[in-house]
Scaffold this motif. Structure first.
Motif, PDB file in Angstrom:
ATOM      1  N   HIS A 160      43.980  -5.610  -5.380  1.00 42.67           N
ATOM      2  CA  HIS A 160      42.840  -4.797  -5.858  1.00 42.67           C
ATOM      3  C   HIS A 160      41.779  -5.684  -6.521  1.00 42.67           C
ATOM      4  O   HIS A 160      40.585  -5.456  -6.377  1.00 42.67           O
ATOM      5  CB  HIS A 160      43.325  -3.727  -6.833  1.00 42.67           C
ATOM      6  CG  HIS A 160      43.957  -2.547  -6.172  1.00 42.67           C
ATOM      7  ND1 HIS A 160      45.251  -2.558  -5.700  1.00 42.67           N
ATOM      8  CD2 HIS A 160      43.446  -1.326  -5.865  1.00 42.67           C
ATOM      9  CE1 HIS A 160      45.517  -1.379  -5.142  1.00 42.67           C
ATOM     10  NE2 HIS A 160      44.452  -0.629  -5.225  1.00 42.67           N
ATOM     11  N   ILE A 161      42.248  -6.702  -7.249  1.00 40.70           N
ATOM     12  CA  ILE A 161      41.304  -7.611  -7.919  1.00 40.70           C
ATOM     13  C   ILE A 161      40.533  -8.409  -6.862  1.00 40.70           C
ATOM     14  O   ILE A 161      39.304  -8.536  -6.917  1.00 40.70           O
ATOM     15  CB  ILE A 161      42.043  -8.552  -8.907  1.00 40.70           C
ATOM     16  CG1 ILE A 161      42.594  -7.743 -10.092  1.00 40.70           C
ATOM     17  CG2 ILE A 161      41.101  -9.659  -9.401  1.00 40.70           C
ATOM     18  CD1 ILE A 161      43.465  -8.533 -11.047  1.00 40.70           C
ATOM     19  N   ASP A 162      41.265  -8.892  -5.846  1.00 44.15           N
ATOM     20  CA  ASP A 162      40.582  -9.632  -4.763  1.00 44.15           C
ATOM     21  C   ASP A 162      39.501  -8.762  -4.114  1.00 44.15           C
ATOM     22  O   ASP A 162      38.373  -9.207  -3.876  1.00 44.15           O
ATOM     23  CB  ASP A 162      41.601 -10.037  -3.674  1.00 44.15           C
ATOM     24  CG  ASP A 162      42.535 -11.143  -4.159  1.00 44.15           C
ATOM     25  OD1 ASP A 162      42.248 -11.715  -5.247  1.00 44.15           O
ATOM     26  OD2 ASP A 162      43.558 -11.396  -3.486  1.00 44.15           O
ATOM     27  N   GLU A 163      39.864  -7.526  -3.852  1.00 42.71           N
ATOM     28  CA  GLU A 163      38.946  -6.585  -3.178  1.00 42.71           C
ATOM     29  C   GLU A 163      37.699  -6.362  -4.051  1.00 42.71           C
ATOM     30  O   GLU A 163      36.568  -6.385  -3.569  1.00 42.71           O
ATOM     31  CB  GLU A 163      39.684  -5.280  -2.950  1.00 42.71           C
ATOM     32  CG  GLU A 163      38.970  -4.262  -2.094  1.00 42.71           C
ATOM     33  CD  GLU A 163      39.744  -2.946  -2.048  1.00 42.71           C
ATOM     34  OE1 GLU A 163      40.171  -2.453  -3.122  1.00 42.71           O
ATOM     35  OE2 GLU A 163      39.957  -2.441  -0.933  1.00 42.71           O
ATOM     36  N   LEU A 164      37.921  -6.167  -5.355  1.00 48.21           N
ATOM     37  CA  LEU A 164      36.812  -5.931  -6.296  1.00 48.21           C
ATOM     38  C   LEU A 164      35.860  -7.133  -6.308  1.00 48.21           C
ATOM     39  O   LEU A 164      34.636  -6.987  -6.250  1.00 48.21           O
ATOM     40  CB  LEU A 164      37.378  -5.692  -7.698  1.00 48.21           C
ATOM     41  CG  LEU A 164      36.369  -5.472  -8.832  1.00 48.21           C
ATOM     42  CD1 LEU A 164      35.538  -4.201  -8.598  1.00 48.21           C
ATOM     43  CD2 LEU A 164      37.081  -5.398 -10.186  1.00 48.21           C
ATOM     44  N   MET A 165      36.438  -8.318  -6.354  1.00 44.40           N
ATOM     45  CA  MET A 165      35.608  -9.528  -6.414  1.00 44.40           C
ATOM     46  C   MET A 165      34.788  -9.689  -5.128  1.00 44.40           C
ATOM     47  O   MET A 165      33.620 -10.076  -5.152  1.00 44.40           O
ATOM     48  CB  MET A 165      36.484 -10.776  -6.636  1.00 44.40           C
ATOM     49  CG  MET A 165      37.193 -10.790  -7.978  1.00 44.40           C
ATOM     50  SD  MET A 165      36.011 -10.828  -9.363  1.00 44.40           S
ATOM     51  CE  MET A 165      36.823  -9.693 -10.503  1.00 44.40           C
ATOM     52  N   LYS A 166      35.417  -9.358  -3.997  1.00 46.64           N
ATOM     53  CA  LYS A 166      34.735  -9.489  -2.706  1.00 46.64           C
ATOM     54  C   LYS A 166      33.513  -8.563  -2.660  1.00 46.64           C
ATOM     55  O   LYS A 166      32.414  -8.973  -2.298  1.00 46.64           O
ATOM     56  CB  LYS A 166      35.729  -9.128  -1.594  1.00 46.64           C
ATOM     57  CG  LYS A 166      35.371  -9.716  -0.243  1.00 46.64           C
ATOM     58  CD  LYS A 166      36.443  -9.392   0.806  1.00 46.64           C
ATOM     59  CE  LYS A 166      35.775  -9.016   2.133  1.00 46.64           C
ATOM     60  NZ  LYS A 166      36.653  -8.180   2.989  1.00 46.64           N
TER      61      LYS A 166
END
Lengths: 99, 99, 99, 99
Positions: free
Chosen positions: D85-91
């Motif tokens: 979820h953090i990766d997705e948010l950063m992207k």
């Protein structure tokens, strides 16, 4: 806003060296732009370099943001007091997207 | 794209000093960010500084763009060959707004 | 700032149709985002669409800016009163790059 | 990336109405810009409106991002699988800051 002097989970030496190398490169690029202005280089060529430095700086910012979210924000949420950290992250994101 | 090494209408010494002072300040700010990373300062504080440097750089860029449009682009249009210069200006503007 | 109700050099019917088609597509995309919210679609999917509409709108803006510079600004410079138009263009560019 | 059709924690009716009202206003603003082009309004006035719609859309995006982080991302971290979820948010943040 949460009051911190340093990251809840400090950066490793290796992490620090990587960020510092990127910043030193950016510092060198800014000096290169100064040289272009001293040498009366064409304005559009100077602008291309300014744009490149801006992009490089934003990338450093995003990687710090990513690291911070994956460590300090995550740690705060896991410890049950993530709200302030999320507010702070969102505030910086808004500011960052305007700069 | 028009091929130029230097502005059609060179910057005055006074103009150059103003731009150079702003760039030197930005260079100092980048060094300040390096110091913050060395001192393990809190990530969000570092990000605020990166955002400030980005904004300062963009302002330098816009003032160069303004100067270029008021001199070189205007001069090229007055001399009947402004199209290339306008294309070039628009290209940089698009690039600049993404950085 | 120069006071105008309409462009010094009006858009051709063909130009108008092209810009209107792009704007109508964007209008449809905004309605599509509304549908996604009504259908409780995942927030990140909605954000990808918002980002796409933002980019499409910016492209319409840049093409209007390009058209304006190649016609109204150029015409004003050729007629010896380009300064106001250049100031106005730069002001919009700064605003545009922050939106 | 985590596969979701809808938010882990669905929006309340009240939340949905607020977001939908903002989007409908933006839809109306886009139609207003179409009218300005049809009425041959001055390009710079059209650009001011495009810039305003861009800003309004970004604000809707940031509030969705904030809501998502405070609910779905936080919930995923609390359940021990926040990394995706953090990766997705950063992207999305990176993409958003370029649009």
């Amino acid at each position: 806003m949460p009051e911190h002097d340093s990251p809840i989970i400090p950066r490793s030496e290796d992490e620090k060296i990587k960020v510092l190398n990127r910043l030193k490169r950016i510092e060198g690029q800014v000096r290169g732009i100064e040289k272009m202005v001293e040498d009366d280089r064409y304005c559009m060529d100077v602008l291309v370099q300014i744009s490149a430095v801006n992009s490089a700086l934003k990338q450093v910012g995003f990687s710090l943001m990513e690291r911070h979210t994956n460590t300090c924000v995550k740690h705060a949420i896991e410890s049950g007091n993530g709200d302030d950290h999320i507010d702070e992250l969102m505030k910086i994101m808004r500011q960052f997207s305007k700069s």
